[in-house]
Design a protein around this motif. Structure first.
Motif, PDB file in Angstrom:
ATOM      1  N   ALA A 142      -3.231  -4.664   0.546  1.00  0.00           N
ATOM      2  CA  ALA A 142      -2.842  -5.195  -0.758  1.00  0.00           C
ATOM      3  C   ALA A 142      -2.946  -6.717  -0.773  1.00  0.00           C
ATOM      4  N   TYR A 143      -2.511  -7.362   0.303  1.00  0.00           N
ATOM      5  CA  TYR A 143      -2.594  -8.823   0.394  1.00  0.00           C
ATOM      6  C   TYR A 143      -4.057  -9.264   0.334  1.00  0.00           C
ATOM      7  N   ASP A 144      -4.908  -8.563   1.076  1.00  0.00           N
ATOM      8  CA  ASP A 144      -6.331  -8.901   1.096  1.00  0.00           C
ATOM      9  C   ASP A 144      -6.941  -8.744  -0.293  1.00  0.00           C
ATOM     10  N   ASP A 145      -6.615  -7.651  -0.966  1.00  0.00           N
ATOM     11  CA  ASP A 145      -7.172  -7.393  -2.292  1.00  0.00           C
ATOM     12  C   ASP A 145      -6.701  -8.438  -3.299  1.00  0.00           C
ATOM     13  N   MET A 146      -5.403  -8.764  -3.277  1.00  0.00           N
ATOM     14  CA  MET A 146      -4.861  -9.731  -4.233  1.00  0.00           C
ATOM     15  C   MET A 146      -5.353 -11.146  -3.967  1.00  0.00           C
ATOM     16  N   SER A 147      -5.577 -11.462  -2.690  1.00  0.00           N
ATOM     17  CA  SER A 147      -6.009 -12.821  -2.358  1.00  0.00           C
ATOM     18  C   SER A 147      -7.409 -13.121  -2.862  1.00  0.00           C
ATOM     19  N   ARG A 148      -8.162 -12.078  -3.189  1.00  0.00           N
ATOM     20  CA  ARG A 148      -9.546 -12.271  -3.650  1.00  0.00           C
ATOM     21  C   ARG A 148      -9.678 -12.197  -5.171  1.00  0.00           C
ATOM     22  N   GLN A 149      -8.548 -12.145  -5.874  1.00  0.00           N
ATOM     23  CA  GLN A 149      -8.617 -12.031  -7.327  1.00  0.00           C
ATOM     24  C   GLN A 149      -8.780 -13.381  -8.021  1.00  0.00           C
ATOM     25  N   GLY A 150      -8.388 -14.455  -7.349  1.00  0.00           N
ATOM     26  CA  GLY A 150      -8.519 -15.769  -7.963  1.00  0.00           C
ATOM     27  C   GLY A 150      -7.566 -15.996  -9.121  1.00  0.00           C
ATOM     28  N   VAL A 151      -6.434 -15.298  -9.125  1.00  0.00           N
ATOM     29  CA  VAL A 151      -5.447 -15.426 -10.198  1.00  0.00           C
ATOM     30  C   VAL A 151      -4.094 -15.741  -9.583  1.00  0.00           C
ATOM     31  N   GLN A 152      -3.380 -16.685 -10.184  1.00  0.00           N
ATOM     32  CA  GLN A 152      -2.063 -17.081  -9.687  1.00  0.00           C
ATOM     33  C   GLN A 152      -0.957 -16.499 -10.577  1.00  0.00           C
ATOM     34  N   GLY A 153      -1.079 -15.249 -10.970  1.00  0.00           N
ATOM     35  CA  GLY A 153      -0.087 -14.625 -11.826  1.00  0.00           C
ATOM     36  C   GLY A 153       1.191 -14.293 -11.077  1.00  0.00           C
ATOM     37  N   GLU A 154       2.202 -13.941 -11.831  1.00  0.00           N
ATOM     38  CA  GLU A 154       3.514 -13.660 -11.244  1.00  0.00           C
ATOM     39  C   GLU A 154       3.468 -12.476 -10.289  1.00  0.00           C
ATOM     40  N   ASN A 155       2.793 -11.404 -10.676  1.00  0.00           N
ATOM     41  CA  ASN A 155       2.737 -10.214  -9.826  1.00  0.00           C
ATOM     42  C   ASN A 155       1.963 -10.472  -8.541  1.00  0.00           C
ATOM     43  N   ILE A 156       0.798 -11.066  -8.688  1.00  0.00           N
ATOM     44  CA  ILE A 156      -0.043 -11.313  -7.508  1.00  0.00           C
ATOM     45  C   ILE A 156       0.613 -12.318  -6.577  1.00  0.00           C
ATOM     46  N   THR A 157       1.026 -13.443  -7.109  1.00  0.00           N
ATOM     47  CA  THR A 157       1.626 -14.495  -6.270  1.00  0.00           C
ATOM     48  C   THR A 157       2.913 -14.014  -5.625  1.00  0.00           C
ATOM     49  N   GLY A 158       3.766 -13.347  -6.402  1.00  0.00           N
ATOM     50  CA  GLY A 158       5.034 -12.873  -5.860  1.00  0.00           C
ATOM     51  C   GLY A 158       4.848 -11.844  -4.765  1.00  0.00           C
ATOM     52  N   THR A 159       3.917 -10.921  -4.972  1.00  0.00           N
ATOM     53  CA  THR A 159       3.666  -9.885  -3.966  1.00  0.00           C
ATOM     54  C   THR A 159       3.107 -10.490  -2.689  1.00  0.00           C
ATOM     55  N   MET A 160       2.181 -11.419  -2.826  1.00  0.00           N
ATOM     56  CA  MET A 160       1.608 -12.057  -1.647  1.00  0.00           C
ATOM     57  C   MET A 160       2.661 -12.827  -0.865  1.00  0.00           C
ATOM     58  N   GLU A 161       3.575 -13.482  -1.564  1.00  0.00           N
ATOM     59  CA  GLU A 161       4.647 -14.213  -0.886  1.00  0.00           C
ATOM     60  C   GLU A 161       5.562 -13.258  -0.131  1.00  0.00           C
ATOM     61  N   ARG A 162       5.847 -12.102  -0.731  1.00  0.00           N
ATOM     62  CA  ARG A 162       6.717 -11.137  -0.066  1.00  0.00           C
ATOM     63  C   ARG A 162       6.046 -10.571   1.184  1.00  0.00           C
ATOM     64  N   VAL A 163       4.762 -10.299   1.093  1.00  0.00           N
ATOM     65  CA  VAL A 163       4.039  -9.805   2.270  1.00  0.00           C
ATOM     66  C   VAL A 163       4.015 -10.875   3.349  1.00  0.00           C
ATOM     67  N   ARG A 164       3.733 -12.109   2.944  1.00  0.00           N
ATOM     68  CA  ARG A 164       3.696 -13.217   3.900  1.00  0.00           C
ATOM     69  C   ARG A 164       5.054 -13.394   4.588  1.00  0.00           C
ATOM     70  N   GLY A 165       6.135 -13.258   3.820  1.00  0.00           N
ATOM     71  CA  GLY A 165       7.467 -13.412   4.391  1.00  0.00           C
ATOM     72  C   GLY A 165       7.881 -12.256   5.277  1.00  0.00           C
ATOM     73  N   MET A 166       7.243 -11.098   5.098  1.00  0.00           N
ATOM     74  CA  MET A 166       7.593  -9.908   5.878  1.00  0.00           C
ATOM     75  C   MET A 166       6.862  -9.843   7.204  1.00  0.00           C
ATOM     76  N   MET A 167       5.788 -10.587   7.347  1.00  0.00           N
ATOM     77  CA  MET A 167       4.930 -10.436   8.515  1.00  0.00           C
ATOM     78  C   MET A 167       5.638 -10.759   9.827  1.00  0.00           C
ATOM     79  N   SER A 168       6.480 -11.793   9.849  1.00  0.00           N
ATOM     80  CA  SER A 168       7.188 -12.139  11.082  1.00  0.00           C
ATOM     81  C   SER A 168       8.102 -11.001  11.520  1.00  0.00           C
ATOM     82  N   THR A 169       8.769 -10.372  10.545  1.00  0.00           N
ATOM     83  CA  THR A 169       9.638  -9.241  10.853  1.00  0.00           C
ATOM     84  C   THR A 169       8.835  -8.072  11.405  1.00  0.00           C
ATOM     85  N   ILE A 170       7.668  -7.840  10.840  1.00  0.00           N
ATOM     86  CA  ILE A 170       6.812  -6.743  11.310  1.00  0.00           C
ATOM     87  C   ILE A 170       6.338  -6.998  12.739  1.00  0.00           C
ATOM     88  N   VAL A 171       5.929  -8.220  13.015  1.00  0.00           N
ATOM     89  CA  VAL A 171       5.481  -8.549  14.370  1.00  0.00           C
ATOM     90  C   VAL A 171       6.609  -8.319  15.370  1.00  0.00           C
TER      91      VAL A 171
END
Length: 230
Positions: A142-171
């Motif tokens: 989902a992060y990969d797909d959204m990062s290639r949309q070229g749009v800084q909308g609320e849904n895309i940006t918010g979701t990407m931030e949540r994934v980015r913030g979750m990665m350390s916990t996943i590791v």
């Protein structure tokens, strides 16, 4: 796919024809003629190989089995997950996410290797294989797909931030999953160390002053409190 290389038979036929032709033209009962015929056939074979290339055939490669269906499924799923991580790592341009994916790939590979070495640990990673690993891949896709949309909308940006913030916990969770596989081994080693330490102390082979005092050898007969009347 497995590649099978077939060498052409034409050069061998050409070399054999050179022998036959030489035998028809010259006598082969002298050693010198055998050497000449051999050299001629080698030259013919070499020339023929230049024109006759190897034939490469691709055939489906049968999957290797361990005899344990659950272990075979884990190996296949693990290979697919590692391939997908490599693909996502190449596709995602965020350096921080890429480094975390690389770490996940390394830890996951070690988990698969450890369980393959000791299949009795399969129950310990069932939830990891059925939920944590596939869900992590879903988030990264989902992060990969959204990062290639070229749009800084609320849904895309918010979701990407949540994934980015979750990665350390996943590791961290993946690393703890790997660490948990060594729990029994750590307990065995700890027990062996304790037994070994106590045995060396009793034999006077330890530098531990407390144990050495307890292990002090007898200096002579001890008075056990019993007196004999004469």
């Amino acid at each position: 796919m497995k590649k099978i290389v077939h060498k052409p038979a034409a050069p061998l036929y050409a070399a054999a024809a050179a022998w036959v032709l030489y035998a028809l033209l010259f006598p082969l009962y002298r050693p010198g003629h055998f050497v000449i015929a051999l050299a001629a056939s080698a030259v013919v074979y070499g020339i023929a190989r230049l024109f006759c290339k190897d034939i490469v055939e691709e055939v489906p490669q049968e999957p290797e089995t361990t005899g344990n269906p659950e272990l075979d499924q884990m190996i296949a799923q693990g290979k697919g997950a590692l391939d997908e991580m490599r693909r996502l790592n190449d596709s995602i341009q965020d350096a921080a996410i890429s480094a975390q994916i690389e770490r996940l790939s390394q830890v996951s590979d070690k988990i698969f290797q450890q369980v393959q070495k000791d299949p009795s640990q399969l129950p310990q990673i069932r939830k990891f294989m059925s939920y944590y690993l596939p869900t992590t891949l879903k988030l990264l896709r989902a992060y990969d797909d959204m990062s290639r949309q070229g749009v800084q909308g609320e849904n895309i940006t918010g979701t990407m931030e949540r994934v980015r913030g979750m990665m350390s916990t996943i590791v961290t969770a993946f690393e703890r999953q790997l660490d948990s596989l060594f729990g029994d081994q750590a307990l065995d080693i700890s027990t062996d160390i304790t037994v070994l330490d106590n045995m060396m102390a009793r034999e006077g082979l330890s530098d531990d002053p407390i144990h050495r005092t307890q292990a002090k050898p007898d200096d002579g007969p001890q008075d056990d409190g019993i007196q004999l009347e004469l």
